[in-house]
Write a protein that holds these residues in place. Structure first.
Motif, PDB file in Angstrom:
ATOM      1  N   PHE A  30       0.840  -1.207   0.000  1.00 17.46           N
ATOM      2  CA  PHE A  30       0.000   0.000   0.000  1.00 17.46           C
ATOM      3  C   PHE A  30       0.876   1.259   0.000  1.00 17.46           C
ATOM      4  O   PHE A  30       0.671   2.179  -0.792  1.00 17.46           O
ATOM      5  N   MET A  40       1.688   9.643   4.377  1.00 10.95           N
ATOM      6  CA  MET A  40       0.655   9.666   5.424  1.00 10.95           C
ATOM      7  C   MET A  40       1.024   8.830   6.640  1.00 10.95           C
ATOM      8  O   MET A  40       0.437   8.973   7.702  1.00 10.95           O
ATOM      9  N   PHE A  41       1.965   7.914   6.464  1.00 14.86           N
ATOM     10  CA  PHE A  41       2.314   7.016   7.576  1.00 14.86           C
ATOM     11  C   PHE A  41       3.722   7.255   8.120  1.00 14.86           C
ATOM     12  O   PHE A  41       4.241   6.430   8.853  1.00 14.86           O
ATOM     13  N   THR A  44       3.727   7.179  11.859  1.00 13.94           N
ATOM     14  CA  THR A  44       2.862   6.135  12.423  1.00 13.94           C
ATOM     15  C   THR A  44       3.684   4.993  13.019  1.00 13.94           C
ATOM     16  O   THR A  44       4.684   4.571  12.433  1.00 13.94           O
ATOM     17  N   GLN A  49      -0.259  -0.008  14.105  1.00  9.76           N
ATOM     18  CA  GLN A  49      -1.166   0.190  12.956  1.00  9.76           C
ATOM     19  C   GLN A  49      -1.602  -1.156  12.359  1.00  9.76           C
ATOM     20  O   GLN A  49      -2.745  -1.327  11.958  1.00  9.76           O
ATOM     21  N   LEU A  52      -4.337  -2.507  14.440  1.00  7.03           N
ATOM     22  CA  LEU A  52      -5.580  -1.758  14.235  1.00  7.03           C
ATOM     23  C   LEU A  52      -6.230  -2.169  12.913  1.00  7.03           C
ATOM     24  O   LEU A  52      -7.446  -2.319  12.826  1.00  7.03           O
ATOM     25  N   LEU A  75     -14.728   4.890  11.838  1.00  6.23           N
ATOM     26  CA  LEU A  75     -13.613   4.936  10.879  1.00  6.23           C
ATOM     27  C   LEU A  75     -13.880   5.989   9.803  1.00  6.23           C
ATOM     28  O   LEU A  75     -12.962   6.679   9.363  1.00  6.23           O
ATOM     29  N   SER A  78     -12.929   9.263  11.394  1.00  2.00           N
ATOM     30  CA  SER A  78     -11.479   9.494  11.577  1.00  2.00           C
ATOM     31  C   SER A  78     -10.766   9.705  10.240  1.00  2.00           C
ATOM     32  O   SER A  78      -9.763  10.403  10.170  1.00  2.00           O
ATOM     33  N   HIS A  79     -11.308   9.127   9.160  1.00  2.75           N
ATOM     34  CA  HIS A  79     -10.662   9.250   7.851  1.00  2.75           C
ATOM     35  C   HIS A  79     -11.192  10.432   7.030  1.00  2.75           C
ATOM     36  O   HIS A  79     -10.690  10.707   5.945  1.00  2.75           O
ATOM     37  N   TYR A  84      -8.091  12.439   9.173  1.00  7.02           N
ATOM     38  CA  TYR A  84      -6.859  12.201   8.407  1.00  7.02           C
ATOM     39  C   TYR A  84      -6.936  12.780   6.995  1.00  7.02           C
ATOM     40  O   TYR A  84      -5.936  12.786   6.290  1.00  7.02           O
ATOM     41  N   ILE A  86      -8.503  11.662   4.155  1.00  4.48           N
ATOM     42  CA  ILE A  86      -8.208  10.653   3.130  1.00  4.48           C
ATOM     43  C   ILE A  86      -9.159  10.856   1.946  1.00  4.48           C
ATOM     44  O   ILE A  86     -10.359  10.547   2.051  1.00  4.48           O
ATOM     45  N   TYR A  91      -9.108   5.080  -1.871  1.00  2.00           N
ATOM     46  CA  TYR A  91      -9.596   3.779  -1.418  1.00  2.00           C
ATOM     47  C   TYR A  91      -9.411   2.684  -2.468  1.00  2.00           C
ATOM     48  O   TYR A  91      -9.356   1.511  -2.135  1.00  2.00           O
ATOM     49  N   TRP A  94      -6.085   1.281  -1.822  1.00  2.65           N
ATOM     50  CA  TRP A  94      -6.146   0.486  -0.594  1.00  2.65           C
ATOM     51  C   TRP A  94      -6.688  -0.910  -0.904  1.00  2.65           C
ATOM     52  O   TRP A  94      -6.099  -1.926  -0.523  1.00  2.65           O
TER      53      TRP A  94
HETATM   54  C1  HEM Z   1     -11.714   0.903   4.077  1.00  2.16           C
HETATM   55  C2  HEM Z   1     -10.398   1.000   4.124  1.00  2.16           C
HETATM   56  C3  HEM Z   1      -9.666   1.351   5.400  1.00  2.16           C
HETATM   57  C4  HEM Z   1      -9.754   0.770   6.626  1.00  2.16           C
HETATM   58  C5  HEM Z   1     -10.620  -0.415   7.061  1.00  2.16           C
HETATM   59  C6  HEM Z   1      -8.836   1.500   7.490  1.00  2.16           C
HETATM   60  C7  HEM Z   1      -8.622   1.207   8.831  1.00  2.16           C
HETATM   61  C8  HEM Z   1      -7.921   2.015   9.693  1.00  2.16           C
HETATM   62  C9  HEM Z   1      -7.870   1.829  11.124  1.00  2.16           C
HETATM   63  C10 HEM Z   1      -8.584   0.694  11.884  1.00  2.16           C
HETATM   64  C11 HEM Z   1      -7.117   2.831  11.642  1.00  2.16           C
HETATM   65  C12 HEM Z   1      -6.829   3.071  13.121  1.00  2.16           C
HETATM   66  C13 HEM Z   1      -8.061   3.610  13.819  1.00  2.16           C
HETATM   67  C14 HEM Z   1      -8.298   5.077  13.567  1.00  2.16           C
HETATM   68  O1  HEM Z   1      -7.334   5.854  13.660  1.00  2.16           O
HETATM   69  O2  HEM Z   1      -9.451   5.440  13.292  1.00  2.16           O
HETATM   70  C15 HEM Z   1      -6.667   3.649  10.536  1.00  2.16           C
HETATM   71  C16 HEM Z   1      -5.840   4.751  10.624  1.00  2.16           C
HETATM   72  C17 HEM Z   1      -5.322   5.431   9.556  1.00  2.16           C
HETATM   73  N1  HEM Z   1      -5.606   5.193   8.220  1.00  2.16           N
HETATM   74 FE1  HEM Z   1      -6.931   3.888   7.495  1.00  2.16          FE
HETATM   75  N2  HEM Z   1      -8.224   2.494   6.771  1.00  2.16           N
HETATM   76  C18 HEM Z   1      -8.696   2.424   5.495  1.00  2.16           C
HETATM   77  C19 HEM Z   1      -8.306   3.226   4.436  1.00  2.16           C
HETATM   78  C20 HEM Z   1      -7.295   4.149   4.480  1.00  2.16           C
HETATM   79  C21 HEM Z   1      -6.736   4.844   3.331  1.00  2.16           C
HETATM   80  C22 HEM Z   1      -7.241   4.693   1.884  1.00  2.16           C
HETATM   81  C23 HEM Z   1      -5.738   5.639   3.812  1.00  2.16           C
HETATM   82  C24 HEM Z   1      -4.781   6.547   3.075  1.00  2.16           C
HETATM   83  C25 HEM Z   1      -4.582   6.592   1.803  1.00  2.16           C
HETATM   84  C26 HEM Z   1      -5.683   5.470   5.247  1.00  2.16           C
HETATM   85  C27 HEM Z   1      -4.837   6.143   6.097  1.00  2.16           C
HETATM   86  C28 HEM Z   1      -4.860   6.065   7.468  1.00  2.16           C
HETATM   87  C29 HEM Z   1      -4.056   6.922   8.333  1.00  2.16           C
HETATM   88  C30 HEM Z   1      -3.109   8.030   7.877  1.00  2.16           C
HETATM   89  C31 HEM Z   1      -4.341   6.507   9.655  1.00  2.16           C
HETATM   90  C32 HEM Z   1      -3.751   7.081  10.944  1.00  2.16           C
HETATM   91  C33 HEM Z   1      -2.355   6.558  11.161  1.00  2.16           C
HETATM   92  C34 HEM Z   1      -1.730   7.120  12.427  1.00  2.16           C
HETATM   93  O3  HEM Z   1      -2.338   6.992  13.497  1.00  2.16           O
HETATM   94  O4  HEM Z   1      -0.614   7.644  12.323  1.00  2.16           O
HETATM   95  N3  HEM Z   1      -6.628   4.560   5.608  1.00  2.16           N
HETATM   96  N4  HEM Z   1      -7.173   3.126   9.368  1.00  2.16           N
END
Ligand code: HEM
Length: 132
Positions: A30, A40-41, A44, A49, A52, A75, A78-79, A84, A86, A91, A94
């Motif tokens: 990814f 973005m990470f 992190t 992560q 999670l 979620l 948060s996104h 964040y 996003i 997606y 992803w």
């Molecule tokens: C449906 C798809 C996705 C799922 C199930 C998912 C799931 C999660 C979960 C469980 C967390 C930690 C809980 C939270 O902070 O709310 C998280 C954090 C995060 N996600 Fe996702 N995510 C998805 C898609 C994406 C995409 C497409 C991106 C970026 C292109 C992304 C970027 C991030 C970032 C930057 C964090 C925070 C990281 C940190 O704490 O430093 N996520 N995601």
């Protein structure tokens, strides 16, 4: 039909989760998909992560099995742009990274299993994406 997909995916995910490398490989793929995603990470804790995400994917599968969407709504929040930030188009990357990782890790992988993943996860992903 939808429930059959969810069951296939639940079993496939169980096989993938037997190997911790699944989540390492997913994030390698990814983050390797674009500099934007990698950026973005940078701050992190990836060990955390990965844990999670393990639960996040489970939530998507449980949603496909008819569980309430409370966790997915969180979620989505948060996104979203207030979180964040996003962008919805990210997606696709992803999901592609996830499907590639499933192909490599599920010993029983097949096109029909990958298709079931895609169909089962789509509604949950749309819910998170749509909260942008
Ligand atoms: C449906 C798809 C996705 C799922 C199930 C998912 C799931 C999660 C979960 C469980 C967390 C930690 C809980 C939270 O902070 O709310 C998280 C954090 C995060 N996600 Fe996702 N995510 C998805 C898609 C994406 C995409 C497409 C991106 C970026 C292109 C992304 C970027 C991030 C970032 C930057 C964090 C925070 C990281 C940190 O704490 O430093 N996520 N995601």
């Amino acid at each position: 039909m939808e429930n059959a997909d969810a069951d296939i995916v639940f079993q496939s995910y169980g096989r993938c989760c037997k190997n911790e490398r699944f989540f390492v490989d997913f994030y390698d793929r990814f983050m390797g998909s674009s500099d934007e995603v990698r950026a973005m990470f940078v701050d992190t804790d990836m060990k955390q992560q990965r844990h999670l995400l393990r639960n996040g994917i489970l939530q998507l599968i449980l949603h496909a099995r008819g569980m309430p969407d409370t966790k997915l709504r969180a979620l989505g929040e948060s996104h979203s742009r207030g979180g964040y930030n996003i962008r919805p188009d990210l997606y696709r990357q992803w999901l592609d990274a996830l499907l590639d990782t499933v192909r490599r890790h599920d010993p029983e992988h097949s096109d029909s299993i990958t298709d079931a993943w895609q169909r089962a996860l789509q509604p949950g992903i749309e819910l998170i994406r749509g909260a942008y």
